[in-house]
Structure formats: structure tokens, C-alpha cells
Design a protein around this motif. Structure first.
Motif, mmCIF file in Angstrom:
data_model
loop_
_atom_site.group_PDB
_atom_site.id
_atom_site.type_symbol
_atom_site.label_atom_id
_atom_site.label_comp_id
_atom_site.label_asym_id
_atom_site.label_seq_id
_atom_site.Cartn_x
_atom_site.Cartn_y
_atom_site.Cartn_z
ATOM 1 N N UNK A 23 10.947 9.909 -0.367
ATOM 2 C CA UNK A 23 10.249 8.941 -1.197
ATOM 3 C C UNK A 23 9.734 7.769 -0.366
ATOM 4 N N UNK A 24 10.550 7.305 0.572
ATOM 5 C CA UNK A 24 10.119 6.199 1.449
ATOM 6 C C UNK A 24 8.952 6.627 2.326
ATOM 7 N N UNK A 25 8.988 7.874 2.802
ATOM 8 C CA UNK A 25 7.905 8.393 3.642
ATOM 9 C C UNK A 25 6.602 8.494 2.844
ATOM 10 N N UNK A 26 6.704 8.973 1.618
ATOM 11 C CA UNK A 26 5.528 9.068 0.748
ATOM 12 C C UNK A 26 4.929 7.684 0.486
ATOM 13 N N UNK A 27 5.797 6.710 0.201
ATOM 14 C CA UNK A 27 5.315 5.356 -0.072
ATOM 15 C C UNK A 27 4.593 4.774 1.136
ATOM 16 N N UNK A 31 0.708 3.786 1.040
ATOM 17 C CA UNK A 31 0.427 2.355 1.149
ATOM 18 C C UNK A 31 -0.222 1.966 2.471
ATOM 19 N N UNK A 32 0.204 2.607 3.561
ATOM 20 C CA UNK A 32 -0.283 2.217 4.889
ATOM 21 C C UNK A 32 -1.224 3.237 5.517
ATOM 22 N N UNK A 33 -1.254 4.458 4.962
ATOM 23 C CA UNK A 33 -2.142 5.486 5.500
ATOM 24 C C UNK A 33 -1.471 6.357 6.548
ATOM 25 N N UNK A 34 -2.162 7.432 6.907
ATOM 26 C CA UNK A 34 -1.602 8.421 7.844
ATOM 27 C C UNK A 34 -1.340 7.834 9.228
ATOM 28 N N UNK A 35 -2.135 6.829 9.639
ATOM 29 C CA UNK A 35 -1.965 6.248 10.972
ATOM 30 C C UNK A 35 -0.627 5.533 11.120
ATOM 31 N N UNK A 36 -0.001 5.192 10.006
ATOM 32 C CA UNK A 36 1.297 4.515 10.057
ATOM 33 C C UNK A 36 2.438 5.485 10.321
ATOM 34 N N UNK A 37 2.145 6.778 10.287
ATOM 35 C CA UNK A 37 3.168 7.801 10.496
ATOM 36 C C UNK A 37 2.997 8.450 11.861
#
Length: 203
Positions: A23-27, A31-37
């Protein structure tokens, strides 16, 4: 009858630990977009549908360690993916679906532009289709006089370091399509993701 508070607490304690992480990863993704991962986090999410009752983090990390990047994982040969501990057919199918979707999107972008107007566009287009193939391919891009893509075809598939070329078949197909220009491309699996554009031939 409503559940008692201690029953609700018990259910939360019994829930798998990775559900909160998902759930945290989805949020963060929304919220921040793919570049945040990172690559492995994006891969974790990609594996959620295939492994709904498993923690996908260890598998995602193992795949990145084995192949190097998100792109190399989804384009990796099926036989090599099966060598990774913990991966099954559902996960492999999910990865191959992502690879196919990426290729289809890239081809759609080229079609919407209706032209390959620069070498960078040609290289990006070819990378999405063949850079991670495990065998050499001899690929032909047929263009009209305005560099619009008429057809993209794999003429031959060879071994890991060799593929045959038949000039007669190349010219025959170009005449059938009334192509004005040809871009001849082949990959190098032993040094992938390397792409070579041999030359452009006009007639």
C-alpha cells in the motif's frame, strides 16, 4: 453483529506483513510518479498481479541482481528467468506482457509520428524491439521518400553471434513494398543491449 475491538486487532496482526508495504509503495507511485521508485520497487509492483499472496520484494531484488535493470529483466529470455529461484510461470507471463506492452507503445509512438526523422529515434525504436533478444536478428525498416515507416520486419534470426543475410530477398521485399529507403539493423546478444545500424540504402 459488529466485530469486537480485540477481534479487529487480531485480524490486523494476522495480515501478511507485506500488505502494508504494498500500500505504501502504491501511494508513493501514484503521488510521486514512477521516477520516485527504484528499478526493483517498480518491479515489485509489476509482479503484484502475478503473486497476490507473496512478498514480491525478495524476488524483484533477485531479478535485478541477476539481469541488471528493469528493462533487462522484462526482456530476459524465458529460459534464463526460470533459473531464478522463486519465479513461476505466472510471474514470467507478467514480465513478458510488460515487455510486449512496451514494444507496442513504442511502435505506436512511431506510427503517430509517421516518420523516423533522426538516428536517435531509429535507435530507440530498435532497442525496444530487439536490444534484449538472445539471438542475432537481421531486421529491415522500410521507409518511403518522407522517411515514413512502411514496414518493420525481421528477415532472419540466427545464433548468438551470427545471422545470415540474403541481399536478393531484401531487394525483393523492398520492391514489393515500393520502399524508397532501407535501414538494415542487427543486434549483438553477446554485448547486449547493443544495436548496430549497418547502413541506409536508397534506390
Amino acid at each position: 453483529m459488529p466485530a469486537k475491538p480485540d477481534q479487529d486487532k487480531s485480524k490486523l496482526e494476522d495480515a501478511p506483513h507485506y500488505l502494508g508495504h504494498r500500500e505504501r509503495l502504491r501511494e508513493r507511485f501514484y503521488n510521486a510518479g514512477a521516477d520516485a521508485l527504484s528499478d526493483y520497487e517498480l518491479l515489485e509492483m509489476a509482479l503484484f498481479p502475478a503473486l497476490p499472496r507473496r512478498d514480491t520484494k525478495p524476488l524483484a531484488k533477485a531479478l535485478i541482481k541477476s539481469f541488471g535493470s528493469f528493462a533487462e529483466v522484462v526482456h530476459a529470455p524465458v529460459a534464463r528467468l526460470r533459473e531464478v529461484d522463486g519465479i513461476g510461470e505466472a510471474a514470467i507471463n507478467q514480465l513478458k506482457l510488460i515487455a510486449a506492452a512496451a514494444s507496442r507503445v513504442t511502435k505506436g509512438e512511431v506510427n503517430s509520428r509517421n516518420a523516423l526523422s533522426s538516428w536517435n529515434e531509429v535507435i530507440d525504436y530498435c532497442r525496444s524491439s530487439m536490444a534484449f533478444a538472445d539471438k542475432e536478428q537481421f531486421r529491415l525498416l522500410f521507409l518511403d521518400k518522407r522517411n515514413q515507416l512502411i514496414a518493420d520486419e525481421v528477415q532472419q534470426t540466427g545464433t548468438v553471434d551470427h545471422t545470415p543475410v540474403y541481399p536478393r530477398e531484401v531487394i525483393k521485399r523492398a520492391l514489393e513494398l515500393s520502399a524508397t529507403a532501407l535501414i538494415l539493423v542487427h543486434n549483438h546478444p553477446t554485448t547486449h543491449p547493443m544495436i548496430t545500424l549497418d547502413h541506409v540504402q536508397y534506390r
